[in-house]
Design a protein around this motif. Structure first.
Motif, PDB file in Angstrom:
ATOM      1  N   ASN A 218       0.826  -1.201   0.000  1.00 12.69           N
ATOM      2  CA  ASN A 218       0.000   0.000   0.000  1.00 12.69           C
ATOM      3  C   ASN A 218       0.862   1.253   0.000  1.00 12.69           C
ATOM      4  OD1 ASN A 218      -2.595  -1.228   0.070  1.00 12.69           O
ATOM      5  ND2 ASN A 218      -2.307  -1.689   2.230  1.00 12.69           N
ATOM      6  N   SER A 290      -4.953  13.565  -2.701  1.00 14.38           N
ATOM      7  CA  SER A 290      -6.070  12.819  -2.125  1.00 14.38           C
ATOM      8  C   SER A 290      -7.025  12.400  -3.222  1.00 14.38           C
ATOM      9  CB  SER A 290      -6.803  13.672  -1.077  1.00 14.38           C
ATOM     10  OG  SER A 290      -7.304  14.859  -1.661  1.00 14.38           O
ATOM     11  N   PHE A 303     -12.791   0.202  -2.486  1.00 17.21           N
ATOM     12  CA  PHE A 303     -11.984  -0.057  -1.304  1.00 17.21           C
ATOM     13  C   PHE A 303     -12.429  -1.240  -0.455  1.00 17.21           C
ATOM     14  CE2 PHE A 303     -10.913   4.251  -2.350  1.00 17.21           C
ATOM     15  CZ  PHE A 303      -9.576   4.358  -2.018  1.00 17.21           C
ATOM     16  N   PRO A 315     -15.642   5.044   2.253  1.00 13.77           N
ATOM     17  CA  PRO A 315     -14.572   5.944   2.710  1.00 13.77           C
ATOM     18  C   PRO A 315     -15.026   7.388   2.663  1.00 13.77           C
ATOM     19  CG  PRO A 315     -14.139   5.249   0.476  1.00 13.77           C
ATOM     20  CD  PRO A 315     -15.364   4.496   0.918  1.00 13.77           C
ATOM     21  N   VAL A 318      -9.416   9.873   1.722  1.00 10.60           N
ATOM     22  CA  VAL A 318      -8.307   9.029   1.307  1.00 10.60           C
ATOM     23  C   VAL A 318      -7.172   9.962   0.865  1.00 10.60           C
ATOM     24  CG1 VAL A 318      -7.519   7.173  -0.201  1.00 10.60           C
ATOM     25  CG2 VAL A 318      -9.924   7.287   0.459  1.00 10.60           C
ATOM     26  N   TYR A 320      -2.709  10.631   0.372  1.00 15.30           N
ATOM     27  CA  TYR A 320      -1.417   9.992   0.135  1.00 15.30           C
ATOM     28  C   TYR A 320      -0.285  11.027   0.187  1.00 15.30           C
ATOM     29  CZ  TYR A 320      -4.621   6.707  -2.233  1.00 15.30           C
ATOM     30  OH  TYR A 320      -5.649   5.865  -2.552  1.00 15.30           O
ATOM     31  N   LEU A 340      -6.696   6.662   5.424  1.00 16.91           N
ATOM     32  CA  LEU A 340      -8.036   6.306   4.967  1.00 16.91           C
ATOM     33  C   LEU A 340      -8.995   6.371   6.148  1.00 16.91           C
ATOM     34  CD1 LEU A 340     -10.076   5.041   2.949  1.00 16.91           C
ATOM     35  CD2 LEU A 340      -9.217   2.815   3.640  1.00 16.91           C
ATOM     36  N   THR A 341     -10.063   7.135   6.006  1.00 18.18           N
ATOM     37  CA  THR A 341     -11.115   7.200   7.019  1.00 18.18           C
ATOM     38  C   THR A 341     -12.428   6.767   6.379  1.00 18.18           C
ATOM     39  OG1 THR A 341     -10.019   9.046   8.150  1.00 18.18           O
ATOM     40  CG2 THR A 341     -12.338   8.682   8.652  1.00 18.18           C
ATOM     41  N   PHE A 342     -13.205   5.959   7.082  1.00 15.15           N
ATOM     42  CA  PHE A 342     -14.457   5.511   6.501  1.00 15.15           C
ATOM     43  C   PHE A 342     -15.520   5.321   7.576  1.00 15.15           C
ATOM     44  CE2 PHE A 342     -11.866   1.863   7.443  1.00 15.15           C
ATOM     45  CZ  PHE A 342     -12.742   0.941   8.007  1.00 15.15           C
ATOM     46  N   SER A 356     -10.467   4.738  11.120  1.00 11.61           N
ATOM     47  CA  SER A 356      -9.396   5.282  10.283  1.00 11.61           C
ATOM     48  C   SER A 356      -8.252   4.287  10.220  1.00 11.61           C
ATOM     49  CB  SER A 356      -8.892   6.625  10.833  1.00 11.61           C
ATOM     50  OG  SER A 356      -8.324   6.462  12.121  1.00 11.61           O
TER      51      SER A 356
END
Length: 435
Positions: A218, A290, A303, A315, A318, A320, A340-342, A356
Motif C-alpha cells: 500500500n 487525495s 476499497f 470511505p 483518502v 497519500y 483512509l477514514t471511513f 481510520s
C-alpha cells in the motif's frame, strides 16, 4: 493498486479493506492508555486561503512524540501530563515552520495558520514554467536520468494502524527488504518480510474485525515515479488540470509547486493535490494528494472487499504522500504515508461507526543490487498480504529488544533510529556466526 482490486477497466491506486464478523472479546489493554495524557485537537490551515493542510507534522520538541494531520487538516496530539512546558514544532512542505508553546493550544479547538514560504523566482534565476502540465510530463520523461537506474536492495520500516475514532485498535509493524527494480523497468518491486509484530484489541471493534489488505505494498505503490500508471498514465494526464502555484526552497533547492485536479464534468473519481518539482533538474521530490470522493457507492466498491450484509461501508477521506531522497545526484523512494477514514452504517442502529487506517513506510538503508539477486518466490510476500495475520510467524522479541511495546504516539523517525541499531547488531552477530 494491484490487479485483483482494480475496477472499471482502469488502474487506480486503492487500499483493500476486509470487514469480517468477529466473535469473542480480547482482554488485551494497551500500555499507553495507562499513562495520563492531555489530548490537544485542532486544525492546521493555510494562513491566506484557510485551506486545510494534509500531512502537516506536529512534533513535541525534545521528544519523539509526533502526529500528522488528516485530509481535513485535523490533528490529535497526545502529550503526557508530566510534560507541562513543552514546545511544539509545526511544519509542512513549502511553508514556514512554526514553534508554538503547548500552553497556547486551546484544548480541542486549536487553529494553527501556516504561511507559505514563497521564493521570488528572479532571486534564484529560474523562470515560471509556461505550461504546468508539460513540466509534469518532463519530470516523468526524465525519470531514467534522475532516479536510480540500478537494481537496489532497500531496508524499510513499515507501520500500520487501525483506529475506531481516536482509540487504537490494531497496530502492526514490520521491517521489510524491498528488491527495487530500476525506475525505467516495468518489473514490479519484490518485497520480503524480515521481522514483524502486532498488537490488537478487537474488543473495541464491536462485532467487526477490520483487516487491511496489501501491507507494505500500500505504501510502496505510492511511488509515483515508479508506478505512474496508477495516477498519471498517458490517458489520465489528459483528465487533469495542472496549474503553477508558486515556488519554494526545500533543502537549499528551488522547487516548483504544481497543483492538479480533475477537469469539471469528468465522472471518474480521480485525484487532486500538489507536486513539488525541482526547478533545475525537473525531479519530482514530493507529492501530496487525495482521492476525490464524490460518489460514496463507487468509492465503497473501490476499497471494500468484504463486509457484513447488514452494514453500509464507504470511505470519507483518502490521502497519500510520497517523498524522495537524493544520493549522489540520483533520487529514490524514501517515505510514503496513506490515510483512509471511513464510516460503517449499521441497519437499525442510530449512530455510525467511524474508523481510520494509516500506513507509512520509510527506507532506513539501501545498497546497489548489481547482481540483481531476488528472493525465492516462496520468500516473497504477496500484494494481497494481511500483515496482522502474518506477523506472528515473523515475531522475534530478541530483535525488537528494549523496543518491545508498539508506540503509536511516537514518530516513525524515532522508531527508525532504533530499528537501524537493531539491524546493525543483528548483522554483526550473523557475520560472527558465519565468518
Amino acid at each position: 493498486m494491484t490487479p485483483n482490486i482494480i475496477f472499471h477497466q482502469k488502474k487506480s491506486l486503492v487500499l483493500a479493506i476486509f470487514l469480517l464478523l468477529f466473535v469473542g472479546v480480547s482482554t488485551y489493554a494497551q500500555q499507553d492508555e495507562q499513562i495520563a495524557y492531555n489530548e490537544y485537537k485542532g486544525d492546521v490551515l493555510d494562513k491566506d486561503s484557510k485551506k486545510p493542510l494534509v500531512f502537516a507534522t506536529l512534533t513535541v520538541k525534545g521528544t519523539n512524540i509526533s502526529t500528522v494531520t488528516n485530509s481535513e487538516g485535523e490533528f490529535a496530539l497526545k502529550v503526557p501530563k508530566n510534560i507541562a512546558d513543552a514546545i511544539v514544532d509545526v511544519s509542512f512542505l513549502g511553508y514556514k515552520p512554526r514553534t508554538i508553546p503547548l500552553k497556547e493550544f486551546k484544548g480541542k479547538n486549536s487553529k494553527i495558520f501556516m504561511e507559505v514560504s514563497v521564493t521570488v523566482l528572479s532571486e534564484v534565476n529560474i523562470s515560471i514554467p509556461k505550461d504546468a502540465k508539460d513540466l509534469v510530463k518532463q519530470a516523468l520523461k526524465l525519470r531514467a536520468d534522475n532516479y536510480f537506474d540500478d537494481p537496489t536492495l532497500m531496508t524499510a520500516f513499515y507501520r500500520e494502524t487501525i483506529k475506531k475514532r481516536k482509540k487504537n485498535v490494531s497496530l502492526s509493524e514490520a521491517v521489510v527488504n524491498i528488491y527495487k527494480s530500476p525506475y525505467t523497468s516495468y518489473r514490479k518491486d519484490a518485497v520480503q518480510l524480515y521481522k514483524a509484530r502486532k498488537s490488537t484489541d478487537y474488543s473495541k471493534l464491536d462485532t467487526v474485525a477490520l483487516k487491511l489488505q496489501g501491507g507494505p505494498f500500500n505504501a510502496l505503490y505510492i511511488d509515483v515515479m515508479k508506478y505512474p500508471e496508477f495516477i498519471f498514465s498517458e490517458e489520465m494526464l489528459g483528465k487533469y488540470m495542472f496549474t503553477y502555484s508558486g515556488s519554494t526552497i526545500v533543502n537549499n533547492k528551488s522547487v516548483y509547486i504544481i497543483n492538479f485536479k480533475q477537469y469539471p464534468g469528468i465522472a471518474d473519481q480521480l485525484y487532486k493535490g500538489e507536486l513539488y518539482i525541482d526547478a533545475k533538474n525537473k525531479v519530482l521530490t514530493s507529492a501530496i494528494y487525495s482521492l476525490n470522493i464524490t460518489n460514496s457507492e463507487l468509492a465503497s466498491r473501490l476499497f471494500v472487499r468484504r463486509k457484513p450484509s447488514n452494514a453500509k461501508v464507504w470511505p470519507t477521506e483518502v490521502a497519500y504522500r510520497v517523498d524522495y531522497r537524493e544520493k549522489g545526484g540520483k533520487w529514490y523512494y524514501g517515505y510514503s504515508n496513506v490515510l483512509l477514514t471511513f464510516k460503517v452504517n449499521w441497519d437499525k442502529r442510530l449512530f455510525n461507526s467511524v474508523y481510520s487506517m494509516t500506513c507509512e513506510m520509510a527506507v532506513t538503508d539501501w545498497e546497489k543490487n548489481i547482481e540483481n539477486n531476488l528472493p525465492k518466490a516462496k520468500e516473497r510476500i504477496k500484494s494481497t498480504i494481511i500483515l496482522s495475520d502474518e506477523a506472528i510467524g515473523f515475531s522475534d522479541p530478541d530483535f525488537w529488544g528494549e523496543y518491545n511495546i508498539i508506540e503509536p504516539e511516537k514518530s516513525i523517525e524515532s522508531a527508525i533510529k532504533k530499528i537501524q541499531r537493531q539491524l546493525k547488531r543483528t548483522k554483526s552477530k550473523s557475520k560472527a556466526a558465519n565468518p
